[in-house]
Design a protein around this motif. Structure first.
Motif, PDB file in Angstrom:
ATOM      1  N   GLU A 154     -41.367  33.214 105.141  1.00  0.00           N
ATOM      2  CA  GLU A 154     -40.081  32.776 104.591  1.00  0.00           C
ATOM      3  C   GLU A 154     -39.532  33.785 103.590  1.00  0.00           C
ATOM      4  O   GLU A 154     -38.331  33.950 103.439  1.00  0.00           O
ATOM      5  N   LEU A 155     -40.440  34.442 102.879  1.00  0.00           N
ATOM      6  CA  LEU A 155     -40.002  35.430 101.885  1.00  0.00           C
ATOM      7  C   LEU A 155     -39.763  36.802 102.524  1.00  0.00           C
ATOM      8  O   LEU A 155     -39.332  37.738 101.854  1.00  0.00           O
ATOM      9  N   LEU A 162     -44.668  39.906  97.169  1.00  0.00           N
ATOM     10  CA  LEU A 162     -44.235  38.509  97.279  1.00  0.00           C
ATOM     11  C   LEU A 162     -43.561  38.060  95.982  1.00  0.00           C
ATOM     12  O   LEU A 162     -42.518  37.402  96.006  1.00  0.00           O
ATOM     13  N   LEU A 163     -44.146  38.443  94.859  1.00  0.00           N
ATOM     14  CA  LEU A 163     -43.558  38.065  93.569  1.00  0.00           C
ATOM     15  C   LEU A 163     -42.198  38.733  93.372  1.00  0.00           C
ATOM     16  O   LEU A 163     -41.281  38.135  92.796  1.00  0.00           O
ATOM     17  N   ALA A 164     -42.068  39.964  93.868  1.00  0.00           N
ATOM     18  CA  ALA A 164     -40.779  40.651  93.744  1.00  0.00           C
ATOM     19  C   ALA A 164     -39.687  39.854  94.457  1.00  0.00           C
ATOM     20  O   ALA A 164     -38.544  39.774  93.984  1.00  0.00           O
ATOM     21  N   LYS A 165     -40.032  39.243  95.597  1.00  0.00           N
ATOM     22  CA  LYS A 165     -39.061  38.412  96.335  1.00  0.00           C
ATOM     23  C   LYS A 165     -38.699  37.162  95.530  1.00  0.00           C
ATOM     24  O   LYS A 165     -37.544  36.741  95.512  1.00  0.00           O
ATOM     25  N   ILE A 166     -39.713  36.566  94.916  1.00  0.00           N
ATOM     26  CA  ILE A 166     -39.462  35.365  94.108  1.00  0.00           C
ATOM     27  C   ILE A 166     -38.547  35.732  92.923  1.00  0.00           C
ATOM     28  O   ILE A 166     -37.647  34.970  92.559  1.00  0.00           O
ATOM     29  N   GLU A 196     -47.929  29.901  99.968  1.00  0.00           N
ATOM     30  CA  GLU A 196     -49.179  29.477 100.597  1.00  0.00           C
ATOM     31  C   GLU A 196     -49.543  30.355 101.788  1.00  0.00           C
ATOM     32  O   GLU A 196     -48.717  30.621 102.664  1.00  0.00           O
ATOM     33  N   THR A 197     -50.786  30.821 101.761  1.00  0.00           N
ATOM     34  CA  THR A 197     -51.315  31.596 102.884  1.00  0.00           C
ATOM     35  C   THR A 197     -52.830  31.540 102.864  1.00  0.00           C
ATOM     36  O   THR A 197     -53.447  31.437 101.809  1.00  0.00           O
ATOM     37  N   GLU A 198     -53.397  31.586 104.044  1.00  0.00           N
ATOM     38  CA  GLU A 198     -54.859  31.631 104.162  1.00  0.00           C
ATOM     39  C   GLU A 198     -55.347  33.081 104.117  1.00  0.00           C
ATOM     40  O   GLU A 198     -56.531  33.339 103.989  1.00  0.00           O
ATOM     41  N   GLN A 199     -54.419  33.999 104.263  1.00  0.00           N
ATOM     42  CA  GLN A 199     -54.804  35.411 104.294  1.00  0.00           C
ATOM     43  C   GLN A 199     -55.244  35.893 102.912  1.00  0.00           C
ATOM     44  O   GLN A 199     -54.719  35.448 101.891  1.00  0.00           O
ATOM     45  N   GLU A 200     -56.176  36.814 102.906  1.00  0.00           N
ATOM     46  CA  GLU A 200     -56.603  37.453 101.665  1.00  0.00           C
ATOM     47  C   GLU A 200     -55.450  38.328 101.166  1.00  0.00           C
ATOM     48  O   GLU A 200     -54.907  39.123 101.924  1.00  0.00           O
TER      49      GLU A 200
END
Lengths: 249, 308
Positions: free
Chosen positions: A206-207, A100-104, A87-91
């Motif tokens: 967190e990531l 981010l997906l790489a971290k997941i 979750e983020t408000e940033q574009e």
């Protein structure tokens, strides 16, 4: 095998897009939002892999504002087992999403990641390929068929002029094209059940990913309008106009 | 500015999409090199050397590059990107497959499907299926761009660039080409055809596309289809023109039995002359057609074949 599948919240494909009068973007206030159509195909493929006994768990991920939970719940109702929202408000630009997906992926260690080939809002067609490059996983983009055979996957790709089949070493990243499957609809009991399935919210912090701006949107304008022409009475007049007026044949 | 263009080819001949991409590159700057990565692709390299405005052709000729698999192409392009300010490829399925990964490894954005170069770092691109045009500024040191070929003219082929061999070989060993099913046709490819005739749901079935083929054969045209016709199973997806299919801009586009969904218009509205044949005079396609004919296509199309 665990399958990770991503969904993006976008303007519903039936909504007529209007550019804001100050040219700052597209007007998204009070318009219907939905799951990106190519992501629907990705979710469907993941669920079919589970039904076929190839996937053991389907994890669905979305990134963006809190409201993306709606699209995650839809995916859960369709058959995904659990959901993660970053979750983020940033574009988020494609590269940020891929990071981010790489971290997941690092945390979840899926055997396959399925993404839509592009989102119908930004039309970028980038995230899957970027994710493959960042993770070192092999990529099967624009897939119209995915077959898992042990530690390999055969992916048939929709390429210009035809179809190409490649063999990839697992784990892989696939992006979906239109003909991969026809997504199902969620049944009411499954929509109710989906409300109780686990949905975890994480943040980019967190990531350990800082969101970097790589591009700046200067303006969004409507495309040049194409004016309608004339009606011709019959085929003979059409041929005459094409030959002598438009001079294209 | 130092620009590298990734050539599109089949190891034998150069695809014209490369010519449009070079034109886009020359709109950015004058120092344009072109990479030809393939296997036994010398003839392609020679064709590229003739493109006007190209200074250097870089040839990476190795079996690992025969099918331009992303896993093998990425390290090669990243290596050659050293010192470059812009990396461009046509926004074909091949360019789209490779370039985002290159951008990611360089830790920069990709700007997809540019339709106009405003300056060395400002570009225009369609979003929302062409229902809006975004003007985007790159903030990265290296700009990775894919080019919508229909938005740029083909570069002339009167040049004489030098050809340099690139020795490095990368075979990541993670992917392998198995087979290819190329739709065989005597007709031109959709994306490079000067004339296209497309059928929609109004065609009724796949068999009926024969009447479009008859027109196509007379005009030397390609045959396309709307997504509705593809979804209905009339024809294969590689014929699809539209937001999720091929983006085309021929001199003449004849839409037959196509209502004109936004999806379809997004793929063909930049055609120079548009003809619509549809029995429903309220069909949205007429609002963008230069010449509209309200008629039963099963009568009008055979008549058109006769009169051509």
């Amino acid at each position: 095998m665990k399958v990770l599948v991503t969904v993006k919240r976008v303007i519903d494909y039936n909504v007529k897009v209007r550019v804001k009068s100050d040219n700052s973007g597209v007007d998204l206030s009070n318009v219907k939002m939905a799951m990106n159509p190519f992501c629907e195909i990705a979710v469907e493929e993941a669920i079919r892999l589970k039904e076929a006994g190839i996937a053991t768990e389907v994890v669905v991920v979305s990134l963006g504002v809190k409201a993306c939970q709606e699209q995650l719940r839809t995916a859960l109702a369709l058959g995904a087992d659990r959901a993660i929202l970053v979750e983020t408000e940033q574009e988020l630009e494609s590269l940020n999403v891929a990071k981010l997906l790489a971290k997941i992926i690092e945390e979840e260690q899926p055997g396959m990641v399925i993404l839509g080939k592009q989102a119908i809002d930004t039309d970028n067609n980038q995230t899957g390929q970027m994710l493959a490059a960042l993770t070192g996983m092999a990529q099967g983009t624009f897939a119209s068929k995915i077959e898992v055979q042990g530690d390999k996957a055969l992916v048939t790709r929709e390429v210009d002029g035809g179809l190409q089949t490649i063999e990839l070493s697992m784990p892989i990243i696939a992006t979906t094209d239109l003909r991969l499957n026809e997504p199902r609809y969620a049944s009411l009991p499954n929509i109710m059940k989906a409300k109780r399935k686990p949905l975890v919210v994480k943040t980019p912090e967190e990531l350990g990913v800082s969101i970097k701006e790589h591009t700046k949107l200067i303006a969004v304008t409507p495309p040049p309008e194409r004016k309608g022409g004339i009606k011709v009475a019959n085929v003979a007049e059409l041929v005459e106009k094409l030959k002598n007026e438009a001079k294209v044949i | 500015m130092s620009i590298l263009v990734i050539a599109e080819h089949d190891n034998e001949s150069l695809k014209s999409a490369t010519l449009n991409t070079v034109t886009a590159a020359l709109a950015i700057g004058a120092d344009v090199s072109v990479l030809v990565a393939g296997s036994q692709c010398q003839s392609v390299a020679e064709a590229v050397a003739k493109i006007s405005g190209v200074t250097t052709v870089l040839v990476a000729d190795n079996a690992a590059y025969e099918h331009q698999l992303a896993e093998n192409m990425l390290p090669l392009i990243v290596e050659l990107a050293a010192g470059k300010t812009h990396l461009l490829a046509p926004a074909t399925t091949s360019g789209k497959n490779i370039m985002p990964g290159v951008a990611a490894l360089l830790d920069v954005a990709q700007i997809s499907e540019i339709i106009r170069v405003e300056s060395v770092d400002v570009f225009e691109r369609p979003i929302y299926a062409g229902n809006a045009i975004a003007k985007v500024q790159s903030l990265d040191a290296v700009k990775v761009l894919t080019v919508r070929t229909t938005a740029f003219d083909e570069a002339a082929q009167e040049g004489s660039a030098s050809i340099e061999v690139v020795a490095s070989v990368c075979d990541a060993g993670k992917s392998r080409f198995v087979s290819e099913q190329v739709a065989e046709s005597e007709r031109p490819e959709l994306t490079s055809a000067k004339i296209i005739i497309s059928g929609g749901r109004g065609m009724g079935n796949g068999e009926n596309f024969k009447i479009l083929e008859a027109v196509a054969d007379k005009l030397g045209a390609a045959v396309g289809a709307s997504r509705a016709a593809v979804d209905a199973g009339f024809v294969s997806n590689d014929m699809q023109v539209g937001q999720t299919g091929k983006i085309v801009a021929p001199d003449l586009y004849i839409a037959v039995g196509i209502s004109g969904a936004i999806q379809h218009l997004a793929g063909m509205k930049d055609s120079k002359v548009i003809v619509a044949i549809n029995k429903d005079e309220e069909a949205p396609i007429f609002s963008i057609a230069d010449y509209g004919l309200v008629a039963d296509l099963f009568e009008a199309v055979p008549e058109l074949t006769e009169l051509l």
